[in-house]
Design a protein around this motif. Structure first.
Motif, PDB file in Angstrom:
ATOM      1  N   SER A  63     -36.058   3.829  64.251  1.00  0.00           N
ATOM      2  CA  SER A  63     -34.925   4.068  65.314  1.00  0.00           C
ATOM      3  C   SER A  63     -35.045   2.859  66.121  1.00  0.00           C
ATOM      4  CB  SER A  63     -34.996   5.322  65.945  1.00  0.00           C
ATOM      5  OG  SER A  63     -36.243   5.521  66.551  1.00  0.00           O
ATOM      6  N   ASP A  64     -35.836   1.918  66.191  1.00  0.00           N
ATOM      7  CA  ASP A  64     -36.118   0.806  67.295  1.00  0.00           C
ATOM      8  C   ASP A  64     -34.855  -0.115  67.065  1.00  0.00           C
ATOM      9  OD1 ASP A  64     -39.554   0.404  67.090  1.00  0.00           O
ATOM     10  OD2 ASP A  64     -38.374   1.815  68.401  1.00  0.00           O
ATOM     11  N   GLY A  65     -34.181  -0.202  65.784  1.00  0.00           N
ATOM     12  CA  GLY A  65     -33.125  -0.951  65.541  1.00  0.00           C
ATOM     13  C   GLY A  65     -31.722  -0.325  66.098  1.00  0.00           C
ATOM     14  N   TYR A  66     -31.600   0.976  66.246  1.00  0.00           N
ATOM     15  CA  TYR A  66     -30.540   1.583  66.865  1.00  0.00           C
ATOM     16  C   TYR A  66     -30.075   0.871  68.193  1.00  0.00           C
ATOM     17  CZ  TYR A  66     -30.527   5.099  63.517  1.00  0.00           C
ATOM     18  OH  TYR A  66     -30.887   5.834  62.253  1.00  0.00           O
ATOM     19  N   HIS A  67     -28.777   0.750  68.292  1.00  0.00           N
ATOM     20  CA  HIS A  67     -28.266   0.522  69.818  1.00  0.00           C
ATOM     21  C   HIS A  67     -28.861   1.496  70.875  1.00  0.00           C
ATOM     22  CE1 HIS A  67     -25.379   0.117  72.935  1.00  0.00           C
ATOM     23  NE2 HIS A  67     -24.879  -1.077  72.458  1.00  0.00           N
ATOM     24  N   MET A  68     -28.987   0.951  71.856  1.00  0.00           N
ATOM     25  CA  MET A  68     -29.996   1.621  72.846  1.00  0.00           C
ATOM     26  C   MET A  68     -29.005   3.130  73.460  1.00  0.00           C
ATOM     27  SD  MET A  68     -29.894  -0.614  76.117  1.00  0.00           S
ATOM     28  CE  MET A  68     -28.612  -1.068  77.084  1.00  0.00           C
ATOM     29  N   TYR A  69     -27.817   3.007  73.309  1.00  0.00           N
ATOM     30  CA  TYR A  69     -26.862   4.111  73.587  1.00  0.00           C
ATOM     31  C   TYR A  69     -26.837   5.060  72.577  1.00  0.00           C
ATOM     32  CZ  TYR A  69     -25.926   1.676  78.153  1.00  0.00           C
ATOM     33  OH  TYR A  69     -26.047   1.230  79.434  1.00  0.00           O
ATOM     34  N   ARG A  70     -27.163   4.792  71.387  1.00  0.00           N
ATOM     35  CA  ARG A  70     -26.795   5.604  70.126  1.00  0.00           C
ATOM     36  C   ARG A  70     -27.127   7.078  70.509  1.00  0.00           C
ATOM     37  NH1 ARG A  70     -25.640   4.593  64.152  1.00  0.00           N
ATOM     38  NH2 ARG A  70     -25.850   6.558  63.334  1.00  0.00           N
ATOM     39  N   ILE A  71     -28.447   7.222  70.972  1.00  0.00           N
ATOM     40  CA  ILE A  71     -28.891   8.474  71.058  1.00  0.00           C
ATOM     41  C   ILE A  71     -28.301   9.423  71.942  1.00  0.00           C
ATOM     42  CG2 ILE A  71     -30.485   7.914  73.130  1.00  0.00           C
ATOM     43  CD1 ILE A  71     -31.382  10.143  70.036  1.00  0.00           C
ATOM     44  N   LEU A  72     -27.438   8.763  72.922  1.00  0.00           N
ATOM     45  CA  LEU A  72     -26.640   9.618  73.906  1.00  0.00           C
ATOM     46  C   LEU A  72     -25.567  10.369  73.259  1.00  0.00           C
ATOM     47  CD1 LEU A  72     -26.665   6.967  77.020  1.00  0.00           C
ATOM     48  CD2 LEU A  72     -28.004   9.155  76.748  1.00  0.00           C
ATOM     49  N   TYR A  73     -25.146   9.937  72.035  1.00  0.00           N
ATOM     50  CA  TYR A  73     -23.977  10.503  71.491  1.00  0.00           C
ATOM     51  C   TYR A  73     -24.593  11.831  70.976  1.00  0.00           C
ATOM     52  CZ  TYR A  73     -21.258   6.307  71.739  1.00  0.00           C
ATOM     53  OH  TYR A  73     -20.466   5.424  72.155  1.00  0.00           O
ATOM     54  N   LYS A  74     -25.745  12.222  70.762  1.00  0.00           N
ATOM     55  CA  LYS A  74     -26.226  13.330  69.732  1.00  0.00           C
ATOM     56  C   LYS A  74     -26.816  14.061  70.949  1.00  0.00           C
ATOM     57  CE  LYS A  74     -27.743  10.582  66.091  1.00  0.00           C
ATOM     58  NZ  LYS A  74     -28.916   9.960  65.128  1.00  0.00           N
ATOM     59  N   ASN A  75     -27.193  15.498  70.416  1.00  0.00           N
ATOM     60  CA  ASN A  75     -27.566  16.561  71.500  1.00  0.00           C
ATOM     61  C   ASN A  75     -28.918  16.621  71.120  1.00  0.00           C
ATOM     62  OD1 ASN A  75     -27.737  18.634  72.961  1.00  0.00           O
ATOM     63  ND2 ASN A  75     -27.178  20.360  71.435  1.00  0.00           N
ATOM     64  N   LEU A  76     -29.630  15.700  71.385  1.00  0.00           N
ATOM     65  CA  LEU A  76     -30.990  15.466  71.204  1.00  0.00           C
ATOM     66  C   LEU A  76     -31.753  14.860  72.575  1.00  0.00           C
ATOM     67  CD1 LEU A  76     -31.049  13.693  67.485  1.00  0.00           C
ATOM     68  CD2 LEU A  76     -31.600  16.207  68.037  1.00  0.00           C
ATOM     69  N   SER A 129     -16.664  10.789  87.682  1.00  0.00           N
ATOM     70  CA  SER A 129     -16.240  12.161  87.350  1.00  0.00           C
ATOM     71  C   SER A 129     -17.069  12.701  86.208  1.00  0.00           C
ATOM     72  CB  SER A 129     -14.681  11.852  86.978  1.00  0.00           C
ATOM     73  OG  SER A 129     -14.626  10.797  85.917  1.00  0.00           O
ATOM     74  N   LEU A 130     -17.389  12.077  85.271  1.00  0.00           N
ATOM     75  CA  LEU A 130     -18.238  12.556  84.289  1.00  0.00           C
ATOM     76  C   LEU A 130     -19.509  13.381  84.828  1.00  0.00           C
ATOM     77  CD1 LEU A 130     -17.816  10.013  81.375  1.00  0.00           C
ATOM     78  CD2 LEU A 130     -16.940  12.335  81.414  1.00  0.00           C
ATOM     79  N   GLU A 131     -20.326  12.486  85.238  1.00  0.00           N
ATOM     80  CA  GLU A 131     -21.242  13.273  86.066  1.00  0.00           C
ATOM     81  C   GLU A 131     -20.866  14.342  87.085  1.00  0.00           C
ATOM     82  OE1 GLU A 131     -24.724  11.734  89.430  1.00  0.00           O
ATOM     83  OE2 GLU A 131     -23.936  10.378  88.166  1.00  0.00           O
ATOM     84  N   ASN A 132     -19.781  14.212  87.646  1.00  0.00           N
ATOM     85  CA  ASN A 132     -19.498  15.531  88.503  1.00  0.00           C
ATOM     86  C   ASN A 132     -19.256  16.658  87.586  1.00  0.00           C
ATOM     87  OD1 ASN A 132     -19.623  14.230  91.142  1.00  0.00           O
ATOM     88  ND2 ASN A 132     -17.582  13.634  91.047  1.00  0.00           N
ATOM     89  N   LEU A 133     -18.649  16.326  86.539  1.00  0.00           N
ATOM     90  CA  LEU A 133     -18.300  17.635  85.553  1.00  0.00           C
ATOM     91  C   LEU A 133     -19.589  18.213  85.123  1.00  0.00           C
ATOM     92  CD1 LEU A 133     -15.202  15.972  83.608  1.00  0.00           C
ATOM     93  CD2 LEU A 133     -15.152  17.918  85.015  1.00  0.00           C
ATOM     94  N   GLN A 157     -25.275  18.829  79.718  1.00  0.00           N
ATOM     95  CA  GLN A 157     -25.844  17.876  78.803  1.00  0.00           C
ATOM     96  C   GLN A 157     -24.904  16.734  78.096  1.00  0.00           C
ATOM     97  OE1 GLN A 157     -28.657  19.811  76.226  1.00  0.00           O
ATOM     98  NE2 GLN A 157     -29.988  20.377  77.656  1.00  0.00           N
ATOM     99  N   THR A 158     -23.813  17.270  77.629  1.00  0.00           N
ATOM    100  CA  THR A 158     -22.681  16.403  77.031  1.00  0.00           C
ATOM    101  C   THR A 158     -22.168  15.477  78.174  1.00  0.00           C
ATOM    102  OG1 THR A 158     -22.322  18.244  75.516  1.00  0.00           O
ATOM    103  CG2 THR A 158     -20.822  16.457  75.827  1.00  0.00           C
ATOM    104  N   TYR A 159     -21.833  16.046  79.254  1.00  0.00           N
ATOM    105  CA  TYR A 159     -21.339  15.272  80.381  1.00  0.00           C
ATOM    106  C   TYR A 159     -22.186  14.353  80.714  1.00  0.00           C
ATOM    107  CZ  TYR A 159     -16.887  18.331  80.489  1.00  0.00           C
ATOM    108  OH  TYR A 159     -16.064  18.748  80.191  1.00  0.00           O
ATOM    109  N   TYR A 160     -23.458  14.512  81.228  1.00  0.00           N
ATOM    110  CA  TYR A 160     -24.352  13.755  81.828  1.00  0.00           C
ATOM    111  C   TYR A 160     -24.700  12.519  80.653  1.00  0.00           C
ATOM    112  CZ  TYR A 160     -25.763  17.033  85.532  1.00  0.00           C
ATOM    113  OH  TYR A 160     -25.751  17.817  86.656  1.00  0.00           O
ATOM    114  N   LYS A 161     -24.864  13.024  79.455  1.00  0.00           N
ATOM    115  CA  LYS A 161     -24.980  11.793  78.328  1.00  0.00           C
ATOM    116  C   LYS A 161     -23.762  10.872  78.442  1.00  0.00           C
ATOM    117  CE  LYS A 161     -28.072  14.690  75.579  1.00  0.00           C
ATOM    118  NZ  LYS A 161     -28.226  15.223  74.106  1.00  0.00           N
TER     119      LYS A 161
END
Length: 265
Positions: free
Chosen positions: A1-14, A39-43, A57-61
């Motif tokens: 997974s080191d080759g993944y873009h560093m934000y990719r994990i944020l799209y997943k519920n992991l 606004s996303l953080e506030n949500l 979690q979805t909004y924070y990510k």
């Protein structure tokens, strides 16, 4: 997974991978200085307040994908804590504590959070390492600081230190039932059964206290009394399981008993 873009994990519920977290967090201190739309953080905050943790979690990510901030990471870690997902939470607190340019107060606050989650995972040595590196007395002397120190000490088999930590809190807030239960469980861990039962008796309307009292009664050899109490709480089948659970606790060392009674992994 080191080759993944560093934000990719944020799209997943992991859980966020610690390596990716560190990469993102290097920009956090600068991002928090900007007057960005949060606004996303506030949500996420609002979802957290109504205990909708998955939505939070979805909004924070999403917020972290857009504009990483320390507060968004804190919010995400807290949603994992609220779901008893200690492993995921500790990765985030550990990453946050490695950010440059934190104030001493911020750094020690995050160290305590990391210690708490390590303790909840049963990682007593890691928890103790974080506690030993906290330099702010107000954090160590806070209710949470003493709770973490108490739990860590129980897991280490340090009876006196654990008891003192919980008793210190009760000196300030004598009616704090959750702390009183922790203290009673500590006595139970170290076979101070009469003292544990006396504390449980001080909470006659607390179901957790009653259930643990039934366990203490089994350890004391009063199975008939324990069975009657457990049956009233759980029904016949549940009571039988509790009695057997208590029997299994009899012949294991205090550190193993502590892991069971305090519910760490």
């Amino acid at each position: 997974s080191d080759g993944y873009h560093m934000y990719r994990i944020l799209y997943k519920n992991l859980p966020i991978n610690l390596v990716f977290s560190l990469l993102i967090l290097t920009s956090c201190t600068q991002s928090t200085k900007l007057n960005n739309d949060v606004s996303l953080e506030n949500l996420g905050n609002k979802a957290y307040e109504r205990q909708d943790y998955e939505t939070a979690q979805t909004y924070y990510k999403q917020a972290l994908q857009s504009k990483p901030t320390i507060s968004a990471y804190e919010g995400l870690a807290q949603t994992y804590e609220a779901q008893n997902s200690w492993k995921e939470a500790v990765e985030i607190w550990t990453a946050i504590s490695k950010i440059d340019n934190l104030t001493n107060l911020q750094l020690d606050k995050f160290k305590l959070k990391a210690a708490k989650n390590h303790a909840r995972l049963g990682n007593a040595s890691q928890a103790r390492n974080y506690l030993n590196n906290i330099n702010t007395n107000s954090i160590l002397d806070s209710r949470e600081g003493k709770l973490v120190s108490g739990l860590t000490s129980v897991l280490e088999g340090r009876e006196t230190h654990a008891i003192n930590s919980f008793q210190d809190i009760l000196t300030q807030t004598p009616e704090d039932q959750s702390v009183k239960i922790n203290l009673a469980l500590t006595y139970l861990v170290f076979d101070k059964l009469d003292t544990a039962i006396a504390l449980f008796n001080e909470m006659p309307n607390n179901q957790v206290a009653k259930l643990n009292k039934s366990i203490a009664l089994v350890l004391k050899g009063k199975e008939k009394e324990a069975l009657a109490l457990a049956t009233a709480l759980q029904g016949e089948n549940g009571a039988k399981k509790t009695i057997q659970y208590a029997r299994d606790l009899k012949n294991i060392p205090p550190t193993s008993r502590a892991r069971h009674l305090f519910g760490v992994k």
